[in-house]
Design a protein around this motif. Structure first.
Motif, PDB file in Angstrom:
ATOM      1  N   LEU A   1       0.779  -1.291  -0.075  1.00  0.00           N
ATOM      2  CA  LEU A   1       0.122   0.034  -0.036  1.00  0.00           C
ATOM      3  C   LEU A   1       0.781   1.243  -0.018  1.00  0.00           C
ATOM      4  CD1 LEU A   1      -2.599  -1.108   2.596  1.00  0.00           C
ATOM      5  CD2 LEU A   1      -2.896  -1.095   0.209  1.00  0.00           C
ATOM      6  N   PRO A   2       0.270   2.476  -0.631  1.00  0.00           N
ATOM      7  CA  PRO A   2       0.985   3.579  -0.477  1.00  0.00           C
ATOM      8  C   PRO A   2       1.424   3.926   1.008  1.00  0.00           C
ATOM      9  CG  PRO A   2      -0.780   3.759  -1.975  1.00  0.00           C
ATOM     10  CD  PRO A   2      -0.920   2.456  -1.205  1.00  0.00           C
ATOM     11  N   PRO A   3       2.510   4.655   1.225  1.00  0.00           N
ATOM     12  CA  PRO A   3       2.912   4.948   2.720  1.00  0.00           C
ATOM     13  C   PRO A   3       1.864   6.069   3.526  1.00  0.00           C
ATOM     14  CG  PRO A   3       4.282   6.061   1.251  1.00  0.00           C
ATOM     15  CD  PRO A   3       3.263   5.390   0.215  1.00  0.00           C
ATOM     16  N   LYS A   4       1.629   5.740   4.374  1.00  0.00           N
ATOM     17  CA  LYS A   4       0.701   6.637   5.297  1.00  0.00           C
ATOM     18  C   LYS A   4       1.346   7.381   6.455  1.00  0.00           C
ATOM     19  CE  LYS A   4      -3.146   3.433   5.056  1.00  0.00           C
ATOM     20  NZ  LYS A   4      -4.083   2.348   6.105  1.00  0.00           N
TER      21      LYS A   4
ATOM     22  N   GLN B   1       8.052   6.790  -5.016  1.00  0.00           N
ATOM     23  CA  GLN B   1       7.958   8.410  -5.509  1.00  0.00           C
ATOM     24  C   GLN B   1       6.832   9.295  -5.231  1.00  0.00           C
ATOM     25  OE1 GLN B   1       8.818   8.779  -9.766  1.00  0.00           O
ATOM     26  NE2 GLN B   1      10.340   7.200  -9.921  1.00  0.00           N
ATOM     27  N   ASP B   2       5.734   8.472  -5.276  1.00  0.00           N
ATOM     28  CA  ASP B   2       4.374   9.270  -4.708  1.00  0.00           C
ATOM     29  C   ASP B   2       4.505   9.583  -3.371  1.00  0.00           C
ATOM     30  OD1 ASP B   2       3.207   8.980  -7.118  1.00  0.00           O
ATOM     31  OD2 ASP B   2       2.068   7.274  -6.875  1.00  0.00           O
ATOM     32  N   GLY B   3       4.946   8.576  -2.451  1.00  0.00           N
ATOM     33  CA  GLY B   3       5.098   8.935  -1.118  1.00  0.00           C
ATOM     34  C   GLY B   3       6.266  10.162  -0.782  1.00  0.00           C
ATOM     35  N   VAL B   4       7.336  10.058  -1.565  1.00  0.00           N
ATOM     36  CA  VAL B   4       8.289  11.208  -1.454  1.00  0.00           C
ATOM     37  C   VAL B   4       7.533  12.632  -1.862  1.00  0.00           C
ATOM     38  CG1 VAL B   4      10.491  12.254  -2.017  1.00  0.00           C
ATOM     39  CG2 VAL B   4      10.135   9.758  -1.410  1.00  0.00           C
ATOM     40  N   HIS B   5       7.046  12.341  -2.849  1.00  0.00           N
ATOM     41  CA  HIS B   5       6.191  13.799  -3.460  1.00  0.00           C
ATOM     42  C   HIS B   5       5.257  14.165  -2.254  1.00  0.00           C
ATOM     43  CE1 HIS B   5       4.442  16.215  -6.367  1.00  0.00           C
ATOM     44  NE2 HIS B   5       3.141  16.053  -5.987  1.00  0.00           N
TER      45      HIS B   5
END
Length: 794
Positions: free
Chosen positions: A625-628, A675-679
């Motif tokens: 899952l994407p990071p929370k 990348q989405d998490g760091v964004h």
């Protein structure tokens, strides 16, 4: 007839015949037995003479330093059980009185002459003591001893021999538990690292031209070397990072020069049929020292001094088979490279370059993040500082890109692209010294958030000291690059008190590099293992480094990471060569999941069970899952490292790691998630801070319900009082908001961090008073009950 057979037949003679022959043959038997032991037991003077001759011979052969005997781990020698042939020694003489034997052994141990003799054979006080304890236990606990030692002990009991006659048997036992004592000269020859140029006969067979391109960052030195590489018929580029190898790979193919890519985790053949191209871009560890090239480029040659990786630059410099070798790096490496090439009979041509754009150290520090401008890069030396600074920048309504070492290469490139894009609102960069190499960034001003950086020295010790001049210049040089829109660079610090130190560091001359790194090869370790077959790989490395001999121009690289992996998988049954490969796999030992994955991969390999795509998906619990929050992001980075580990091993053990292409696709998908998490990293930071503040994980349902009543009342009083501070404390994660009323109120802006702290304080006070009342009531009740049970106890 062999003596053991003769002794055995003698022992099997009928008792009557044996008794008749015993007196006549006993002296002859003992004489033959003694002749089988070297050095000859007898008077101490004769043994000392042998020891002295051996010692002088040893010193004449080398004069090497005394080994560090604390590295010698004793092996276990089990006492002998009952023999199928009976106790031959007892048959020839008589059964031993163990009490008498113990007295003899104690007397032997206390003899100063024996201790000195042991020292002549390499047994210092510690080894002597350990060997004696093992020797005594062996004799006292064995059901039957070898014939020779049995007879000697019997003779000493009857004063027919001297206690010193035990020494040859003691020495034989000592060499059993410390086998290194018996092969020290061989080990020294194997670990002799004094003439590394001789390890590369193919390179020594040609006369190479060495050209050193020397200059600071942004001086064009690498550009000129790459132009030579591109114009050659064949060439190899050796870079310190995967990012740099990728950059040259893409640049070369874009220029119409077919080029392959080789890194530890990736092989890309540009030719459709898979045929090897004439040019290759690789990480320096992966360069071939047997393939002939016209031109070779070794980038960042000053890393030859690196405590962990320096050996790779030494190997490339001494071993590459190229007509021309172009070195790019700091001037601090010129003298060392010249000396090393003198030993190979090759001359070094030095070409000096000046920086293409000016750079200046400002007279004022930033002091506040309110003073940030577009094109600023804040350099931190810890992740915590990066998260803290990013959060503070976001509070000020600014966007920032984030780059640090453990991010995947794709994420670093995406963040760099975001920062460089003139149409993107992100104009601030927060980074570690990972920006020092391999990324083209459009930076106007470098701001050192701190000048203190934790490092590991050549001995593997952790040091926290100000950055070196070389490091400061490397980082500061990223400002105002020739290819960026900022043609002038600026450097300053966050804190005013650091500014004078920064100027001092930058004005110091760069210390010349004194020595180049070396590393034992798999073949050398195998030869060590041949002589020490029962020694662990980690201990083999320790002994190798201790026995190794290097010239003043070299040092043995720190091998703590190798030893860490060796100890981690020591209990898994693997061949030495396979174990060595697993231990050289690059892992971050600070990541528990990565370490446990290396262990699991080795275990699967030892069972001959291939690590398939489906198995690995189950192992990493894909899909992810994407990071929370920040912790989730770090967990995803660890999973990315595990996939890197799989790919690295897949090129060494193709049959056991067969699904590299599928894993690479999986890794690209994971790279996108990261990348989405760091964004959205500031969002993750806010959630992490709110979770830490609220302590949501530790609040039980009972505590939350108790808190909710107080929170509701406070929220009603404060409804509508949403401020800038409220916005800073928002927790926009719906999954977290569902956990407690407090987090939902924070999310809605009805509760601030300060209010929550006050509420927690009030609630804790109420809990304390409630607990006190409950305790007093409970004590009273117990007392009352006790009085009912014990009416006579006043």
């Amino acid at each position: 007839m062999s003596f053991p057979r003769c002794a055995l037949l003698w022992a099997r003679l009928p008792a009557g015949r044996r008794a008749g022959h015993r007196a006549g043959h006993r002296a002859a038997v003992c004489s033959v037995l003694r002749a089988r032991v070297e050095p000859v037991p007898g008077a101490l003077g004769r043994v000392c003479a042998v020891a002295s001759a051996s010692s002088s011979s040893s010193s004449a052969s080398g004069g090497s330093k005394a080994p560090n005997t604390s590295l010698f781990v004793p092996l276990t020698v089990k006492p002998q059980g009952p023999s199928a042939d009976g106790d031959v020694g007892a048959e020839l003489t008589r059964p031993l009185d163990k009490n008498e034997v113990k007295k003899i052994l104690d007397k032997f141990y206390k003899r100063k002459e024996i201790q000195k003799l042991g020292a002549d054979y390499g047994l210092d006080a510690r080894l002597f003591h350990q060997a004696f304890i093992s020797f005594r236990n062996y004799i006292m606990q064995s059901h039957s001893l070898d014939v020779d030692i049995h007879i000697i002990l019997n003779d000493i009991c009857f004063s027919a021999a001297h206690v010193d006659d035990l020494f040859p048997f003691f020495l034989r036992h000592a060499k059993q538990i410390f086998p290194v004592l018996d092969c020290k000269d061989d080990l020294r020859k194997i670990s002799d690292l004094r003439i590394p140029p001789n390890w590369y006969p193919e390179a020594r067979a040609i006369q190479r031209k060495i050209i050193f391109h020397s200059g600071p960052t942004n001086s064009g030195k690498t550009y000129h070397a790459i132009q030579k590489y591109l114009s050659a018929k064949s060439g190899v580029y050796c870079g310190p990072l995967k990012l740099l190898a990728h950059e040259i790979f893409e640049k070369s193919n874009a220029a119409g020069v077919p080029c392959d890519l080789v890194t530890g985790e990736e092989r890309v053949a540009i030719e459709p049929d898979g045929k090897q191209a004439a040019h290759v871009a690789c990480t320096v560890e992966m360069c071939s020292v047997t393939t002939p090239y016209d031109v070779a480029v070794i980038d960042e040659i000053q890393m030859i001094r690196d405590p962990g990786r320096g050996w790779a630059w030494t190997r490339a410099l001494l071993g590459l088979c190229a007509e021309e070798i172009h070195l790019c790096g700091e001037s601090a490496a010129i003298d060392l490279v010249t000396e090393l090439m003198y030993t190979t009979g090759e001359e070094v041509e030095v070409r000096n370059y000046e920086r293409l754009t000016p750079i200046s150290v400002l007279d004022h520090a930033l002091e506040s993040l309110d003073n940030l401008r577009p094109g600023d890069c804040i350099v931190c030396f810890s992740k915590n500082d990066i998260y803290s600074v990013s959060r503070q920048i976001e509070i000020r309504g600014l966007e920032s890109a984030v780059i640090y070492g453990s991010l995947p290469p794709g994420t670093k490139l995406a963040q760099a692209k975001k920062f460089n894009d003139p149409d993107d609102p992100c104009k601030i960069l927060v980074a570690t010294d990972a920006i020092g190499m391999g990324l083209n960034l459009s930076i106007r001003r470098i701001i050192f958030y701190s000048l203190i950086k934790p490092t590991i020295n050549e001995k593997g010790e952790r040091e926290i000291e100000p950055i070196t001049t070389s490091q400061a210049l490397q980082i500061a040089g990223r400002a105002g690059r020739f290819s960026s829109k900022y043609k002038e660079g600026e450097v300053t610090t966050m804190n005013r008190e650091d500014l004078s130190l920064l100027k001092e560091i930058l004005n110091r001359p760069v210390d010349p590099i004194k020595a180049a790194g070396l590393h034992p090869t798999a073949e050398q370790i195998e030869m060590f293992a041949y002589h020490l077959p029962d020694t662990t790989l980690s201990n083999l490395i320790d002994i190798f480094v201790d026995f190794s001999q290097v010239d003043g121009q070299y040092f043995v690289c720190n091998m703590d990471d190798f030893k860490f992996s060796a100890e981690l998988i020591q209990h898994i049954p693997l061949s030495l060569r396979v174990r060595y490969v697993f231990c050289t796999a690059p892992i971050n030992k600070k990541q528990p999941f990565v370490c446990s994955s290396l262990l699991q991969f080795a275990r699967q390999y030892s069972r001959n069970e291939p690590l398939t795509f489906s198995w690995l998906r189950r192992y990493i619990k894909w899909p992810l899952l994407p990071p929370k929050n920040i912790k989730d992001l770090m967990d995803l980075e660890a999973v990315h490292d595990v996939l890197d580990l799989y790919l690295w091993l897949s090129y060494r053990f193709i049959d056991m790691f067969p699904d590299a292409s599928l894993i690479r696709d999986l890794q690209k998908e994971l790279d996108g998630i990261i990348q989405d998490g760091v964004h959205n990293i500031t969002k993750l930071i806010k959630i992490s801070e709110a979770q830490k503040l609220l302590n949501l994980e530790s609040l039980s349902a009972e505590n939350q319900s108790r808190l909710s009543g107080t929170v509701k009342g406070q929220a009603r009083r404060m409804r509508g009082a949403k401020t800038l501070g409220n916005k800073a404390a928002e927790t926009p994660s719906p999954s977290v908001g569902e956990k407690s009323l407090a987090s939902r109120l924070v999310q809605q802006g009805l509760l601030t961090a300060d209010m929550l702290k006050q509420l927690e304080k009030e609630w804790l006070t109420q809990q304390t008073e409630h607990g006190k009342d409950k305790t007093e009531h409970g004590t009273h009740s117990k007392g009352a009950r006790r009085k009912k049970k014990e009416p006579d106890s006043d």
